[in-house]
Design a protein around this motif. Structure first.
Motif, PDB file in Angstrom:
ATOM      1  N   LYS A  61      -8.095 -26.100  33.756  1.00  0.00           N
ATOM      2  CA  LYS A  61      -7.276 -27.137  33.110  1.00  0.00           C
ATOM      3  C   LYS A  61      -6.075 -26.554  32.377  1.00  0.00           C
ATOM      4  CE  LYS A  61     -10.584 -29.830  34.587  1.00  0.00           C
ATOM      5  NZ  LYS A  61     -10.619 -31.041  35.364  1.00  0.00           N
ATOM      6  N   LEU A 106     -21.950 -24.483  34.235  1.00  0.00           N
ATOM      7  CA  LEU A 106     -22.871 -25.539  33.783  1.00  0.00           C
ATOM      8  C   LEU A 106     -24.171 -25.494  34.585  1.00  0.00           C
ATOM      9  CD1 LEU A 106     -20.165 -28.306  33.370  1.00  0.00           C
ATOM     10  CD2 LEU A 106     -21.687 -27.510  31.548  1.00  0.00           C
ATOM     11  N   ARG A 162     -10.963 -21.999  41.712  1.00  0.00           N
ATOM     12  CA  ARG A 162     -12.401 -22.088  41.410  1.00  0.00           C
ATOM     13  C   ARG A 162     -12.874 -20.915  40.533  1.00  0.00           C
ATOM     14  NH1 ARG A 162     -12.795 -25.586  40.312  1.00  0.00           N
ATOM     15  NH2 ARG A 162     -15.041 -25.828  40.436  1.00  0.00           N
ATOM     16  N   GLY A 200     -15.697 -21.700  38.639  1.00  0.00           N
ATOM     17  CA  GLY A 200     -15.408 -22.912  37.864  1.00  0.00           C
ATOM     18  C   GLY A 200     -16.425 -23.126  36.759  1.00  0.00           C
ATOM     19  N   ALA A 201     -16.041 -24.030  35.831  1.00  0.00           N
ATOM     20  CA  ALA A 201     -17.002 -24.438  34.797  1.00  0.00           C
ATOM     21  C   ALA A 201     -18.203 -25.092  35.461  1.00  0.00           C
ATOM     22  CB  ALA A 201     -16.340 -25.408  33.823  1.00  0.00           C
ATOM     23  N   SER A 202     -17.994 -25.665  36.634  1.00  0.00           N
ATOM     24  CA  SER A 202     -19.086 -26.323  37.354  1.00  0.00           C
ATOM     25  C   SER A 202     -20.255 -25.362  37.545  1.00  0.00           C
ATOM     26  CB  SER A 202     -18.611 -26.799  38.730  1.00  0.00           C
ATOM     27  OG  SER A 202     -17.499 -27.637  38.595  1.00  0.00           O
ATOM     28  N   TYR A 223     -18.783 -36.549  31.118  1.00  0.00           N
ATOM     29  CA  TYR A 223     -18.438 -35.989  32.428  1.00  0.00           C
ATOM     30  C   TYR A 223     -19.603 -36.210  33.399  1.00  0.00           C
ATOM     31  CZ  TYR A 223     -17.147 -32.390  35.832  1.00  0.00           C
ATOM     32  OH  TYR A 223     -16.840 -31.710  36.977  1.00  0.00           O
ATOM     33  N   GLY A 279      -7.940 -35.920  37.619  1.00  0.00           N
ATOM     34  CA  GLY A 279      -8.366 -35.096  36.487  1.00  0.00           C
ATOM     35  C   GLY A 279      -7.974 -33.641  36.606  1.00  0.00           C
ATOM     36  N   ILE A 300     -13.845 -26.753  28.160  1.00  0.00           N
ATOM     37  CA  ILE A 300     -12.910 -26.639  29.286  1.00  0.00           C
ATOM     38  C   ILE A 300     -11.513 -27.175  28.956  1.00  0.00           C
ATOM     39  CG2 ILE A 300     -13.669 -28.789  30.376  1.00  0.00           C
ATOM     40  CD1 ILE A 300     -13.194 -27.475  33.102  1.00  0.00           C
ATOM     41  N   TYR A 301     -11.425 -28.113  28.014  1.00  0.00           N
ATOM     42  CA  TYR A 301     -10.086 -28.640  27.675  1.00  0.00           C
ATOM     43  C   TYR A 301      -9.478 -27.953  26.453  1.00  0.00           C
ATOM     44  CZ  TYR A 301     -10.948 -32.036  31.285  1.00  0.00           C
ATOM     45  OH  TYR A 301     -11.208 -32.616  32.501  1.00  0.00           O
ATOM     46  N   SER A 322     -13.064 -22.591  31.469  1.00  0.00           N
ATOM     47  CA  SER A 322     -12.583 -22.547  32.850  1.00  0.00           C
ATOM     48  C   SER A 322     -11.099 -22.217  32.899  1.00  0.00           C
ATOM     49  CB  SER A 322     -12.811 -23.922  33.473  1.00  0.00           C
ATOM     50  OG  SER A 322     -12.269 -23.987  34.762  1.00  0.00           O
ATOM     51  N   ASP A 353     -19.110 -27.492  26.108  1.00  0.00           N
ATOM     52  CA  ASP A 353     -18.130 -27.386  27.186  1.00  0.00           C
ATOM     53  C   ASP A 353     -16.743 -27.429  26.549  1.00  0.00           C
ATOM     54  OD1 ASP A 353     -16.380 -27.794  29.277  1.00  0.00           O
ATOM     55  OD2 ASP A 353     -17.665 -29.220  30.337  1.00  0.00           O
ATOM     56  N   ASN A 410     -14.248 -35.299  28.167  1.00  0.00           N
ATOM     57  CA  ASN A 410     -13.792 -36.093  29.302  1.00  0.00           C
ATOM     58  C   ASN A 410     -14.797 -37.239  29.387  1.00  0.00           C
ATOM     59  OD1 ASN A 410     -13.084 -37.163  31.748  1.00  0.00           O
ATOM     60  ND2 ASN A 410     -13.585 -35.366  32.976  1.00  0.00           N
TER      61      ASN A 410
END
Ligand SMILES: Cc1ncc(COP(=O)(O)O)c(C=O)c1O
Length: 384
Positions: free
Chosen positions: A232, A103, A240, A98-100, A124, A38, A204-205, A229, A202, A174
Motif C-alpha cells: 500500500k 496473516l 507480492r 504479501g501481508a496475506s 478486511y 483497494g 498494512i496502511y 506489507s 495489521d 480497511n
C-alpha cells in the motif's frame, strides 16, 4: 467430486463481480469512475522498479531463505528504528508473499480447530477465511462510529473465552481508515496476555496516515504479532511482498511453516524492496501520501454534502466508509445501480461483514482528483 466442507464458509468478494461488470461496460465504451479498487493508482516508485530490473539482470532468480533475504530483514528492522524509534531484532522479521501470507502464517501458528479469532466487523474480509481454512471460528465484534469503528476493550473482554486464540485488529483499518491509539493497543495486549492468547495487529496502511503519527504495536511489547506489507504505502501490490514481526518464541515455528507453505517470498521483489526505504523513494512516497490526503479532504465533505453519512474522519488508508441509508437499504443493489446508471464503481458493505453491511458502502480514493470530481458530479446529479 468431493469438495471440502469449509468451502461453504468461504465467500467471494462482491466487489470482484462489480469490477468485472465495470470492465465489461468499459469495453463497450462506457466511462467508469473507479472508486472500488483497494490499491494505489500510482505505479511502484522508479528506484524500486530499477532495482527489480537490475536484480533480474544480475541473475537473482533463485530462492531466498524461507524467512527472507537477510539484508531486507535488517533493512526493515532499521526502518522501525528510523521511523518510530523502536528497536526491532532483525531475527524477528519474516518476509512473506504479501501481508496475506503473513496473516496466513500467524493464524496457522496460533489456531487449533474450533478455536475462535476475534475480528472487527466491518473488517478486511480475507481474515475470516484464513480462520475458516484452519477449521477455526472467526467471531466478529460489531463496531460503530462511537468507537471510531474499532473494537472497544470492554467488548473484547466480554467476548474473550477459553476458546479464543487471538484478537486481530487493523490500524488504520480497511474499510474504515481509522487508527487505534496506543492506550487501546496496550489494553488489547493486556487482555490477550491475561487470557493466554495473542494480539495480532495489521499495520498494512501505516505510512498512509494523514494528521498524526501512527503508533506501531511493536513499541508496546515483543509479544505482539505485527503484519505489514510493501503493497500500500510502497505501491508494490503486484510484487507480492509483505512482512511479519513475530514474537521471538514463534520465529522458528513460522520459519518451518514458511518453508512448507511457500518456500520463500519472490526473490526479485525482495531485491527491489531493498531500495524501498532509501531517501529518494521515501520522497516519492511522501508526496503520494500528501496527494492521498488531498483526495480524502476533497471527497469526504463532497460525499457528506450529497447525503452520505460519514460520522468519523478516517485517519488513514485510502477509504471512506459511508452510511448510504438515505438512498438505499440494500448496498449491493445500490452499488450495482450506481455502476449501471452513472458509471461509478464503489464497494458494497456486504464485503466487510454482517454488521449493518446493507446500509454501508466503501469509497476508495485510489484514482486521480479529476476522476473523483467527476464521480462526485455524477453521484450528485443522480442522487439529488
Ligand atoms: C487490511 C488488509 N490486510 C491485508 C491485505 C493484504 O495485502 P497484501 O497481501 O497485498 O499485502 C489487505 C489488502 O487489501 C488489507 O486491506
Amino acid at each position: 467430486m468431493r469438495t471440502a466442507e469449509r468451502m461453504q464458509s468461504i465467500q467471494p468478494f462482491h466487489v470482484m463481480a462489480l469490477l468485472a461488470r465495470a470492465r465489461e461496460l468499459e469495453a463497450a465504451g462506457r466511462s467508469i469512475v473507479h472508486m472500488e479498487i483497494g490499491e494505489p493508482d500510482f505505479i511502484t516508485p522508479q528506484p524500486v522498479i530499477d532495482a527489480g530490473i537490475h536484480a533480474l539482470q544480475d541473475g537473482y532468480t533463485h530462492y531466498t531463505p524461507a524467512v527472507g533475504l537477510p539484508a531486507l530483514r535488517q533493512r526493515i528492522a532499521e526502518f522501525y528504528q528510523q521511523r518510530y524509534g523502536v528497536a526491532v531484532d532483525a531475527r524477528r522479521v519474516v518476509i512473506t508473499p504479501g501481508a496475506s501470507a503473513a496473516l496466513h502464517l500467524v493464524m496457522a501458528v496460533l489456531v487449533n480447530p474450533g478455536d475462535r479469532v476475534l475480528l472487527a466487523d466491518p473488517g478486511y474480509p480475507c481474515n475470516r477465511n484464513f480462520v475458516y481454512l484452519l477449521n477455526g471460528q472467526p467471531l466478529g465484534i460489531p463496531v460503530t462510529a462511537a468507537t471510531a469503528y474499532q473494537p472497544d476493550p470492554q467488548q473484547v473482554r466480554e467476548v474473550w473465552t477459553e476458546a479464543v486464540a487471538a484478537l486481530l485488529v487493523a490500524s488504520p483499518s480497511n474499510p474504515t481508515g481509522t487508527l487505534l491509539g496506543e492506550r487501546t493497543l496496550r489494553e488489547f495486549h493486556a487482555i490477550a496476555a491475561s487470557q493466554g492468547g495473542s494480539l495480532i495487529v495489521d499495520e498494512i496502511y501505516h505510512g498512509l496516515v494523514y494528521d498524526q503519527q501512527a503508533t506501531t504495536a511493536l513499541a508496546i511489547s515483543e509479544d505482539i504479532f505485527v503484519v505489514n506489507s510493501f503493497s500500500k504505502y510502497f505501491g508494490m501490490t503486484g510484487w507480492r511482498l509483505g512482512w511479519l514481526i513475530a514474537p521471538p518464541a514463534y520465529v522458528a515455528d513460522i520459519d518451518k511453516l514458511a518453508q512448507n507453505l511457500f518456500l520463500a517470498a519472490p526473490t526479485i521483489a525482495q531485491h527491489a524492496a531493498l531500495r524501498a526505504f532509501d531517501e529518494d523513494t521515501i520522497t516519492i512516497l511522501e508526496s503520494r501520501r500528501r496527494e492521498f490526503q488531498q483526495r480524502r479532504d476533497f471527497l469526504l465533505p463532497a460525499l457528506r454534502a450529497i447525503g452520505f453519512e460519514i460520522p468519523v474522519i478516517p485517519d488513514g488508508a485510502f477509504y471512506l466508509y459511508a452510511n448510504c441509508s438515505r438512498f438505499s437499504d440494500d448496498s449491493y443493489r445500490f452499488t450495482s445501480q450506481l455502476l449501471e446508471e452513472v458509471g461509478v464503481a464503489i464497494t458494497p458493505g456486504t464485503d466487510f461483514g454482517i454488521n449493518r453491511p446493507e446500509t454501508h458502502v466503501r469509497f476508495a480514493y485510489t484514482t486521480s482528483m479529476g476522476n473523483l470530481q467527476e464521480g462526485v458530479r455524477r453521484l450528485r446529479a443522480f442522487l439529488s
